[in-house]
Design a protein around this motif. Structure first.
Motif, PDB file in Angstrom:
ATOM      1  N   GLY A   1       9.131  16.827   2.508  1.00 47.94           N
ATOM      2  CA  GLY A   1      10.048  15.705   1.756  1.00 47.94           C
ATOM      3  C   GLY A   1       9.506  14.540   1.715  1.00 47.94           C
ATOM      4  O   GLY A   1       9.596  13.860   0.761  1.00 47.94           O
ATOM      5  N   GLN A   2       8.717  14.176   2.829  1.00 46.98           N
ATOM      6  CA  GLN A   2       7.859  12.659   2.627  1.00 46.98           C
ATOM      7  C   GLN A   2       6.836  12.967   1.598  1.00 46.98           C
ATOM      8  O   GLN A   2       6.693  11.910   0.888  1.00 46.98           O
ATOM      9  N   LEU A   3       6.274  14.007   1.655  1.00 47.48           N
ATOM     10  CA  LEU A   3       4.941  13.964   0.580  1.00 47.48           C
ATOM     11  C   LEU A   3       5.615  13.728  -0.882  1.00 47.48           C
ATOM     12  O   LEU A   3       5.027  13.059  -1.590  1.00 47.48           O
ATOM     13  N   LEU A   4       6.761  14.636  -1.064  1.00 44.30           N
ATOM     14  CA  LEU A   4       7.245  14.556  -2.267  1.00 44.30           C
ATOM     15  C   LEU A   4       7.893  13.055  -2.643  1.00 44.30           C
ATOM     16  O   LEU A   4       7.667  12.801  -3.825  1.00 44.30           O
ATOM     17  N   GLY A   5       8.620  12.551  -1.603  1.00 43.37           N
ATOM     18  CA  GLY A   5       8.949  11.275  -1.893  1.00 43.37           C
ATOM     19  C   GLY A   5       8.010   9.942  -2.038  1.00 43.37           C
ATOM     20  O   GLY A   5       8.135   9.294  -2.886  1.00 43.37           O
ATOM     21  N   ASP A   6       6.757  10.257  -1.488  1.00 45.40           N
ATOM     22  CA  ASP A   6       5.652   9.217  -1.500  1.00 45.40           C
ATOM     23  C   ASP A   6       5.039   9.317  -2.944  1.00 45.40           C
ATOM     24  O   ASP A   6       4.653   8.488  -3.488  1.00 45.40           O
ATOM     25  N   MET A   7       5.373  10.578  -3.609  1.00 48.53           N
ATOM     26  CA  MET A   7       4.662  10.710  -4.903  1.00 48.53           C
ATOM     27  C   MET A   7       5.770  10.422  -6.043  1.00 48.53           C
ATOM     28  O   MET A   7       5.665  10.376  -7.168  1.00 48.53           O
TER      29      MET A   7
ATOM     30  N   THR B   1       7.193  -1.041  -2.805  1.00 45.29           N
ATOM     31  CA  THR B   1       7.153  -1.259  -3.994  1.00 45.29           C
ATOM     32  C   THR B   1       8.429  -0.551  -4.808  1.00 45.29           C
ATOM     33  O   THR B   1       9.049   0.307  -4.166  1.00 45.29           O
ATOM     34  N   GLU B   2       8.571  -0.916  -6.014  1.00 46.70           N
ATOM     35  CA  GLU B   2       9.409  -0.089  -6.810  1.00 46.70           C
ATOM     36  C   GLU B   2       8.599   0.733  -7.839  1.00 46.70           C
ATOM     37  O   GLU B   2       9.408   1.158  -8.788  1.00 46.70           O
ATOM     38  N   ARG B   3       7.632   0.866  -7.685  1.00 47.47           N
ATOM     39  CA  ARG B   3       6.638   1.905  -8.643  1.00 47.47           C
ATOM     40  C   ARG B   3       7.452   3.368  -8.548  1.00 47.47           C
ATOM     41  O   ARG B   3       7.493   3.778  -7.435  1.00 47.47           O
ATOM     42  N   GLY B   4       7.522   3.979  -9.615  1.00 46.82           N
ATOM     43  CA  GLY B   4       7.993   5.348  -9.778  1.00 46.82           C
ATOM     44  C   GLY B   4       7.081   6.270  -9.277  1.00 46.82           C
ATOM     45  O   GLY B   4       7.601   7.339  -8.412  1.00 46.82           O
ATOM     46  N   GLY B   5       5.942   6.337  -9.352  1.00 45.99           N
ATOM     47  CA  GLY B   5       4.993   7.409  -8.890  1.00 45.99           C
ATOM     48  C   GLY B   5       5.188   8.669  -9.898  1.00 45.99           C
ATOM     49  O   GLY B   5       5.939   8.775 -10.885  1.00 45.99           O
ATOM     50  N   ALA B   6       4.298   9.716  -9.812  1.00 42.72           N
ATOM     51  CA  ALA B   6       4.230  10.835 -10.432  1.00 42.72           C
ATOM     52  C   ALA B   6       5.287  11.770 -10.797  1.00 42.72           C
ATOM     53  O   ALA B   6       5.627  12.260 -11.589  1.00 42.72           O
ATOM     54  N   LEU B   7       6.220  11.767  -9.503  1.00 44.48           N
ATOM     55  CA  LEU B   7       7.455  12.287  -9.432  1.00 44.48           C
ATOM     56  C   LEU B   7       8.697  11.832  -9.873  1.00 44.48           C
ATOM     57  O   LEU B   7       9.731  12.120  -9.385  1.00 44.48           O
ATOM     58  N   ALA B   8       8.397  10.733 -10.444  1.00 44.43           N
ATOM     59  CA  ALA B   8       9.679   9.767 -10.920  1.00 44.43           C
ATOM     60  C   ALA B   8      10.692  10.411 -11.702  1.00 44.43           C
ATOM     61  O   ALA B   8      10.275  11.240 -12.598  1.00 44.43           O
ATOM     62  N   GLY B   9      12.026  10.553 -11.082  1.00 44.17           N
ATOM     63  CA  GLY B   9      12.872  11.347 -11.811  1.00 44.17           C
ATOM     64  C   GLY B   9      13.065  12.564 -11.292  1.00 44.17           C
ATOM     65  O   GLY B   9      14.272  13.261 -11.598  1.00 44.17           O
TER      66      GLY B   9
ATOM     67  N   GLU C   1      14.656  -2.589  11.458  1.00 43.46           N
ATOM     68  CA  GLU C   1      15.045  -2.890  12.978  1.00 43.46           C
ATOM     69  C   GLU C   1      13.588  -3.308  13.758  1.00 43.46           C
ATOM     70  O   GLU C   1      13.731  -4.356  14.457  1.00 43.46           O
ATOM     71  N   LEU C   2      12.713  -2.652  13.195  1.00 43.30           N
ATOM     72  CA  LEU C   2      11.240  -3.155  14.065  1.00 43.30           C
ATOM     73  C   LEU C   2      10.663  -4.241  13.086  1.00 43.30           C
ATOM     74  O   LEU C   2       9.729  -4.870  13.695  1.00 43.30           O
ATOM     75  N   GLY C   3      11.006  -4.572  11.828  1.00 43.20           N
ATOM     76  CA  GLY C   3      10.222  -5.668  11.251  1.00 43.20           C
ATOM     77  C   GLY C   3       8.979  -4.828  10.711  1.00 43.20           C
ATOM     78  O   GLY C   3       8.703  -3.768  10.236  1.00 43.20           O
ATOM     79  N   PRO C   4       7.600  -5.770  10.320  1.00 38.18           N
ATOM     80  CA  PRO C   4       6.556  -5.263   9.607  1.00 38.18           C
ATOM     81  C   PRO C   4       6.057  -4.033  10.476  1.00 38.18           C
ATOM     82  O   PRO C   4       5.379  -4.369  11.777  1.00 38.18           O
ATOM     83  N   THR C   5       5.823  -2.838  10.081  1.00 37.42           N
ATOM     84  CA  THR C   5       5.430  -1.644  10.853  1.00 37.42           C
ATOM     85  C   THR C   5       4.266  -1.041  10.247  1.00 37.42           C
ATOM     86  O   THR C   5       4.494  -0.545   9.151  1.00 37.42           O
ATOM     87  N   PRO C   6       3.182  -0.934  10.745  1.00 37.86           N
ATOM     88  CA  PRO C   6       2.116  -0.317  10.090  1.00 37.86           C
ATOM     89  C   PRO C   6       2.175   1.413  10.319  1.00 37.86           C
ATOM     90  O   PRO C   6       2.781   1.710  11.098  1.00 37.86           O
ATOM     91  N   MET C   7       1.769   2.063   9.163  1.00 36.99           N
ATOM     92  CA  MET C   7       1.729   3.284   9.097  1.00 36.99           C
ATOM     93  C   MET C   7       0.756   3.849   8.220  1.00 36.99           C
ATOM     94  O   MET C   7       0.390   2.999   7.342  1.00 36.99           O
ATOM     95  N   GLN C   8       0.399   5.086   8.038  1.00 31.64           N
ATOM     96  CA  GLN C   8      -0.560   5.633   7.112  1.00 31.64           C
ATOM     97  C   GLN C   8       0.079   5.559   5.815  1.00 31.64           C
ATOM     98  O   GLN C   8       1.183   5.708   5.592  1.00 31.64           O
ATOM     99  N   GLY C   9      -0.987   5.160   4.788  1.00 37.47           N
ATOM    100  CA  GLY C   9      -0.446   4.966   3.477  1.00 37.47           C
ATOM    101  C   GLY C   9      -0.140   6.181   2.702  1.00 37.47           C
ATOM    102  O   GLY C   9      -0.333   7.464   3.106  1.00 37.47           O
ATOM    103  N   ALA C  10       0.295   6.074   1.658  1.00 34.46           N
ATOM    104  CA  ALA C  10       0.751   7.284   0.488  1.00 34.46           C
ATOM    105  C   ALA C  10      -0.743   8.006   0.123  1.00 34.46           C
ATOM    106  O   ALA C  10      -1.540   7.281  -0.135  1.00 34.46           O
TER     107      ALA C  10
END
Length: 386
Positions: free
Chosen positions: A29-35, A5-13, A344-353
């Motif tokens: 970095g992943q944790l901060l990016g997810d937020m 999605t394009e939702r910004g999250g709490a750390l947008a900006g 490359e892989l198409g739809p890829t399941p993974m743990q959510g944010a």
């Protein structure tokens, strides 16, 4: 469900530069990016982060998780040109993440103290095996070594075997989580001081933080925790029990919950037996109580036992693997697993944010960069105006 999605999250900006590699720095970095933070990952040209090749299968997928919500910029930090580009980006950033051996950034002309003079609001998350100070600081350190030093490995496994590992890189992941926590605390404090600071995260101390009463139990009571397999000494019943077609975890160590388990077993008087009537007594007779429960659970299938436990309000659960999780309705209802469209892989399941925020939800806005440095021109233009 597709979570892209394009939702910004709490750390947008919030802008983050990640110059680490492998797990501890990149997971932070992943944790901060997810937020919602915009994370620019600086990778060496050509090979990129070794995580690109880690994992199982013909096309490793771990990279798709740890590099989601990131932009890839190619820069060789061992060269003046690469250092110059990294420095420009860092001076535009709110947070810098690194997990090299102490002294490495300094050798690359990226000394955090110098960077803070140029960008006073910068927060520098430094993740290393032993921390930035102390007699072990300059030693090479990996997560597994930190698990050993922090006390984790000593108590994991069967008592008659060598210490076991958990099966995941828990030392790295804990350090990354504490690094993220420190960065968020520093961001909050910066609102008052308008100044950044250095967050010093040691892998072994990250492990030490979750070791419960390990230190005072020895220092005060003279009790040294050892390997006990699937049992936690003195906490009973709380174990994995056999069924006709598998295993099932039951945690009924609280007095009232144990009474409900005894009702489920058709033996309510067991809860009044002096050998099991309270927490201390059950802990003292833990092995024989586990044997009693095992003799009962072996009569049922996992499905039957689960229904019985749910019906009697006893905390219990199946022991799931990835296949089970993908089929579980609770995971689906909470978006605990999401599907990301990978180029490359198409739809890829993974743990959510995670964790979930009600008003500024975290999420996966970008799939992991496929090519090393694929976003270099875009970031140069948007961040540096070049």
């Amino acid at each position: 469900m597709t979570e892209q999605t394009e939702r910004g999250g709490a750390l947008a900006g919030v802008r983050v530069v990640e110059v680490g590699q492998l797990i501890a720095g990149p997971f932070c970095g992943q944790l901060l990016g997810d937020m919602g933070a915009e994370v620019v990952k600086v990778e060496p040209p050509g090979s990129g982060d070794p995580m690109r090749t880690w994992g199982q299968g013909d096309t490793p997928t771990w990279w798709r998780v740890i590099a989601r919500n990131k932009y890839s910029v190619a820069a060789d930090l061992r060269t003046p040109q690469g250092q110059a580009l990294a420095r420009k980006l860092i001076l535009k950033a709110d947070i810098l993440i690194e997990n090299f051996r102490p002294g490495t950034l300094e050798r690359w002309s990226l000394d955090p103290e110098d960077l803070l003079k140029l960008n006073e609001r910068l927060i520098v998350v430094r993740v290393s095996g032993y921390g930035q100070t102390g007699p072990y600081a300059k030693r090479a350190g990996f997560g597994g070594i930190a698990e050993a030093m922090g006390g984790w490995r000593k108590i994991v496994g069967e008592p008659d075997r060598l210490p076991s590992r958990m099966g995941i890189s828990i030392g790295d992941s804990l350090a990354a989580t504490y690094g993220c926590m420190g960065a968020l605390a520093a961001l909050h404090e910066r609102q008052t001081s308008d100044k950044g600071q250095i967050v010093d995260v040691a892998l072994y101390e990250s492990v030490l933080q979750v070791m419960e009463g390990l230190i005072p139990e020895w220092a005060v009571a003279g009790h040294k925790r050892e390997r006990t397999g699937s049992r936690l000494p003195g906490i009973a019943p709380s174990n994995v029990y056999r069924c006709r077609d598998g295993e099932f975890l039951i945690g009924a160590n609280q007095d009232s919950v144990f009474a409900r388990l005894c009702d489920a077993m058709g033996n309510p008087q067991l809860a009044k037996n002096p050998r099991y009537a309270d927490h201390v007594a059950r802990g003292r007779h833990q092995e024989e109580l586990d044997d009693l429960i095992n003799a009962w659970t072996e009569q049922f299938t996992v499905d039957e036992l689960e229904a019985t436990m749910v019906g009697h309000g006893v905390p219990a659960g199946r022991i799931l693997d990835a296949e089970d999780m993908l089929a579980d309705p609770h995971f689906a209802a909470r978006d605990a697993i999401v599907t990301v469209d990978d180029p490359e892989l198409g739809p890829t399941p993974m743990q959510g944010a995670f964790p979930k925020l009600s008003r500024t939800p975290s999420g996966v806005r970008r799939s992991a960069p496929r090519e090393v440095g694929q976003d270099t021109d875009e970031i140069r233009r948007r961040w540096l105006g070049e």
